[in-house]
Design a protein around this motif. Structure first.
Motif, mmCIF file in Angstrom:
data_model
loop_
_atom_site.group_PDB
_atom_site.id
_atom_site.type_symbol
_atom_site.label_atom_id
_atom_site.label_comp_id
_atom_site.label_asym_id
_atom_site.label_seq_id
_atom_site.Cartn_x
_atom_site.Cartn_y
_atom_site.Cartn_z
ATOM 1 N N ARG A 1 0.859 -1.114 0.421
ATOM 2 C CA ARG A 1 0.313 -0.353 0.049
ATOM 3 C C ARG A 1 0.932 0.689 0.030
ATOM 4 O O ARG A 1 1.234 2.175 -0.825
ATOM 5 C CB ARG A 1 -0.704 0.068 1.012
ATOM 6 C CG ARG A 1 -1.831 1.139 1.104
ATOM 7 C CD ARG A 1 -2.689 1.308 2.536
ATOM 8 N NE ARG A 1 -1.957 1.352 3.738
ATOM 9 C CZ ARG A 1 -2.267 0.248 4.979
ATOM 10 N NH1 ARG A 1 -2.740 -0.519 4.483
ATOM 11 N NH2 ARG A 1 -1.469 0.549 5.568
ATOM 12 N N ASP B 1 -5.384 0.237 -0.474
ATOM 13 C CA ASP B 1 -4.888 -0.711 0.334
ATOM 14 C C ASP B 1 -6.244 -1.997 -0.327
ATOM 15 O O ASP B 1 -5.656 -2.982 -0.512
ATOM 16 C CB ASP B 1 -6.140 -0.372 1.658
ATOM 17 C CG ASP B 1 -6.486 -1.223 3.079
ATOM 18 O OD1 ASP B 1 -4.977 -1.869 3.402
ATOM 19 O OD2 ASP B 1 -7.245 -2.393 2.642
ATOM 20 N N ASP C 1 -8.811 2.978 -3.984
ATOM 21 C CA ASP C 1 -8.465 2.652 -2.630
ATOM 22 C C ASP C 1 -7.479 2.183 -2.884
ATOM 23 O O ASP C 1 -6.586 0.539 -3.145
ATOM 24 C CB ASP C 1 -9.598 1.847 -2.147
ATOM 25 C CG ASP C 1 -9.749 0.918 -1.244
ATOM 26 O OD1 ASP C 1 -8.396 1.095 -0.243
ATOM 27 O OD2 ASP C 1 -10.514 1.436 -0.531
ATOM 28 N N ALA D 1 -14.957 4.559 -10.049
ATOM 29 C CA ALA D 1 -14.987 4.025 -8.743
ATOM 30 C C ALA D 1 -17.219 3.218 -8.782
ATOM 31 O O ALA D 1 -17.627 4.181 -8.755
ATOM 32 C CB ALA D 1 -15.319 4.830 -7.783
#
Length: 178
Positions: free
Chosen positions: A106, A124, A122, A177
Motif C-alpha cells: 500500500r 489498501d 483504494d 469507482a
C-alpha cells in the motif's frame, strides 16, 4: 496433536514441551521462522525506489519462487486446518505477517500514485488485489500438486497478473469507482 508433531520430529513429547509451552507457541515460532526472511525481503523490495512497472515485473519474478520453492503452501494448509481452534494465532499471523505485507505494498502504491505513475481508487484494496494470487496459488498447489492435469505455468500467471495490474492502474486507464 503434539504427540504427532513429536513423533514426526523424532522427539519425545516431553522434549517438544521443553522448547514450546503449547501448540500455539510452536505454530507462532514456525510462522515466524518461515515468514521472517520473506517479510524482510518484501519490506526492502517495496522500500526501493522502483517505478511501478519495474516493481510489478520484479515482484512477478519473485512470487513463483515462494509458491514453488518454499514451505508457504504447506504452512497455509496447516493454518487453514488449525484456524478454527486457534483464533488468537490467526489474529497474530494477520497482524504480524499479512498486515505488514499489505502495508508495504500500500505504501509503495501511494508513492507511485504521488509520482503520477498510477491512479488508485483504494490503495489498501489494490494492495490486496496485487497480493491475491499468492494464497490462491498456494491453495491450488496444496490441493492439486499430484494432479498432472491441474498443473499450469505459475511464473507465466504471475507475469500476466503484473501486466494486468500495470495496465489497469496506468494513468491513461479508465477507472470507475462503483
Amino acid at each position: 496433536r503434539m504427540d504427532d508433531i513429536a513423533r514426526r520430529a523424532g522427539l519425545s513429547k516431553a522434549a517438544v514441551y521443553l522448547y514450546f509451552k503449547n501448540k500455539d507457541a510452536l505454530f507462532t515460532e514456525l510462522l515466524r521462522e518461515i515468514s521472517s526472511p520473506k517479510l524482510d525481503y518484501i519490506d526492502a523490495f517495496f522500500g526501493r525506489d522502483l517505478s511501478f512497472e519495474e516493481a510489478m515485473n520484479q515482484f512477478a519474478e519473485f512470487l513463483p519462487t515462494v509458491i514453488l520453492n518454499s514451505p508457504m503452501p504447506k504452512m497455509l494448509k496447516v493454518m487453514i486446518g488449525e484456524s478454527g481452534g486457534h483464533p488468537k494465532l490467526m489474529r497474530e499471523f494477520r497482524e504480524t505477517v499479512l498486515d505488514r505485507v499489505i502495508c508495504a505494498v500500500r505504501t509503495f502504491l501511494e508513492r507511485a500514485e504521488a509520482r503520477g505513475e498510477i491512479q488508485l481508487i483504494d490503495a489498501d484494496l489494490t494492495a490486496r488485489l496485487i497480493l491475491s494470487p499468492m494464497p490462491m496459488n498456494g491453495m491450488w498447489r496444496i490441493l492439486f500438486e499430484s494432479d498432472a492435469e491441474a498443473q499450469f505455468d505459475v511464473s507465466r500467471m504471475f507475469k500476466i497478473h503484473a501486466l494486468y495490474m500495470i495496465r489497469a492502474l496506468s494513468p491513461s486507464g479508465d477507472l470507475h469507482a462503483s
